[in-house]
Design a protein around this motif. Structure first.
Motif, mmCIF file in Angstrom:
data_model
loop_
_atom_site.group_PDB
_atom_site.id
_atom_site.type_symbol
_atom_site.label_atom_id
_atom_site.label_comp_id
_atom_site.label_asym_id
_atom_site.label_seq_id
_atom_site.Cartn_x
_atom_site.Cartn_y
_atom_site.Cartn_z
ATOM 1 N N THR A 82 45.076 30.639 34.309
ATOM 2 C CA THR A 82 43.825 30.997 34.966
ATOM 3 C C THR A 82 43.469 29.882 35.942
ATOM 4 O OG1 THR A 82 43.101 32.110 32.957
ATOM 5 C CG2 THR A 82 41.399 31.585 34.578
ATOM 6 N N ASP A 83 43.181 30.258 37.203
ATOM 7 C CA ASP A 83 42.786 29.262 38.186
ATOM 8 C C ASP A 83 41.609 29.775 39.015
ATOM 9 O OD1 ASP A 83 43.673 30.656 40.597
ATOM 10 O OD2 ASP A 83 45.708 30.070 40.091
ATOM 11 N N THR A 84 41.137 28.948 39.941
ATOM 12 C CA THR A 84 39.952 29.277 40.735
ATOM 13 C C THR A 84 40.274 29.794 42.130
ATOM 14 O OG1 THR A 84 39.813 26.984 41.476
ATOM 15 C CG2 THR A 84 38.526 27.590 39.516
ATOM 16 N N ALA A 85 41.543 29.971 42.454
ATOM 17 C CA ALA A 85 41.909 30.507 43.765
ATOM 18 C C ALA A 85 41.793 32.028 43.724
ATOM 19 C CB ALA A 85 43.322 30.085 44.151
ATOM 20 N N PRO A 118 42.364 39.737 38.764
ATOM 21 C CA PRO A 118 41.258 38.996 39.375
ATOM 22 C C PRO A 118 40.173 38.702 38.327
ATOM 23 C CG PRO A 118 41.589 41.135 40.466
ATOM 24 C CD PRO A 118 42.492 41.084 39.281
ATOM 25 N N THR A 119 39.513 37.572 38.473
ATOM 26 C CA THR A 119 38.379 37.229 37.606
ATOM 27 C C THR A 119 37.180 36.922 38.502
ATOM 28 O OG1 THR A 119 38.824 34.846 37.577
ATOM 29 C CG2 THR A 119 39.958 36.186 35.906
ATOM 30 N N ALA A 120 36.040 36.711 37.900
ATOM 31 C CA ALA A 120 34.827 36.391 38.666
ATOM 32 C C ALA A 120 34.965 35.059 39.397
ATOM 33 C CB ALA A 120 33.618 36.366 37.737
ATOM 34 N N THR A 121 35.817 34.168 38.894
ATOM 35 C CA THR A 121 35.945 32.836 39.495
ATOM 36 C C THR A 121 37.331 32.549 40.063
ATOM 37 O OG1 THR A 121 36.497 31.912 37.333
ATOM 38 C CG2 THR A 121 34.172 31.873 37.987
ATOM 39 N N GLY A 122 38.221 33.514 40.105
ATOM 40 C CA GLY A 122 39.579 33.293 40.608
ATOM 41 C C GLY A 122 40.512 34.389 40.129
ATOM 42 N N LYS A 123 41.516 33.982 39.344
ATOM 43 C CA LYS A 123 42.501 34.966 38.873
ATOM 44 C C LYS A 123 43.242 34.442 37.652
ATOM 45 C CE LYS A 123 46.136 33.233 41.880
ATOM 46 N NZ LYS A 123 45.306 32.186 42.437
ATOM 47 N N VAL A 124 43.957 35.364 37.015
ATOM 48 C CA VAL A 124 44.895 35.041 35.946
ATOM 49 C C VAL A 124 46.256 35.569 36.373
ATOM 50 C CG1 VAL A 124 45.536 35.397 33.529
ATOM 51 C CG2 VAL A 124 43.119 35.269 34.163
ATOM 52 N N VAL A 125 47.271 34.723 36.305
ATOM 53 C CA VAL A 125 48.656 35.140 36.518
ATOM 54 C C VAL A 125 49.332 35.027 35.160
ATOM 55 C CG1 VAL A 125 50.814 34.683 37.739
ATOM 56 C CG2 VAL A 125 48.627 34.278 38.895
ATOM 57 N N TRP A 126 50.018 36.083 34.747
ATOM 58 C CA TRP A 126 50.605 36.094 33.418
ATOM 59 C C TRP A 126 52.027 36.648 33.454
ATOM 60 C CZ3 TRP A 126 52.153 40.886 31.925
ATOM 61 C CH2 TRP A 126 51.545 41.977 32.554
ATOM 62 N N PHE A 127 52.780 36.293 32.421
ATOM 63 C CA PHE A 127 54.098 36.905 32.211
ATOM 64 C C PHE A 127 54.322 37.022 30.713
ATOM 65 C CE2 PHE A 127 55.073 32.372 32.265
ATOM 66 C CZ PHE A 127 55.957 32.223 31.218
#
Length: 144
Positions: A82-85, A118-127
């Motif tokens: 999870t990051d803020t970009a 997408p999240t309210a503050t950025g996104k989550v990339v998962w595998f």
């Protein structure tokens, strides 16, 4: 080989610093090993590689730290970063000798599944990674 069906979760922050990616990769593997998951060395190596890719992207492109969540669903190992970009990543085609830009192609080719949310503050990339089929499961699949 018995598959552990109990869900497990471990979350940790990753600072935006030079040695963050190798430290985080080692921690992902340590968590998986401590859980005693039924994953062979090849799958662990691929998990380390893919973890490095998604964590490096977060450290490189987000303004600030990110969070890593390692989750055993009972059937799959899932790594979430999870990051803020706000920009969602997508695989790109690069020249044969390009020095970067192949990370998501690796994720797409080695992971059982992957995606972005997408999240309210950025996104989550998962595998997600899966343990190899047990002989019984393979025979059941052939029988159906």
């Amino acid at each position: 080989m018995q598959i552990l069906r109990t869900p497990l979760v471990h979350n940790f922050p990753v600072a935006a610093e030079d040695q963050a990616v190798p430290k985080a990769r080692r921690l992902v593997l340590q968590v998986v090993r401590d859980w005693g998951l039924p994953l062979p060395d090849e799958t662990l190596d691929e998990t380390a590689l893919l973890s490095s890719e998604v964590i490096a992207n977060a450290v490189r492109h987000a303004a600030g730290p990110c969070d890593v969540t390692v989750r055993w669903t009972g059937l799959r190992l899932r790594v979430e970063v999870t990051d803020t970009a706000p920009r969602l990543p997508s695989p790109r085609t690069h020249a044969l000798y390009a020095e970067s830009g192949r990370g998501l192609m690796l994720v797409a080719s080695l992971a059982a599944a992957w995606g972005t949310t997408p999240t309210a503050t950025g996104k989550v990339v998962w595998f997600e990674m899966t343990p190899p089929a047990t002989p019984t499961a393979a025979l059941d699949e052939l029988a159906s």
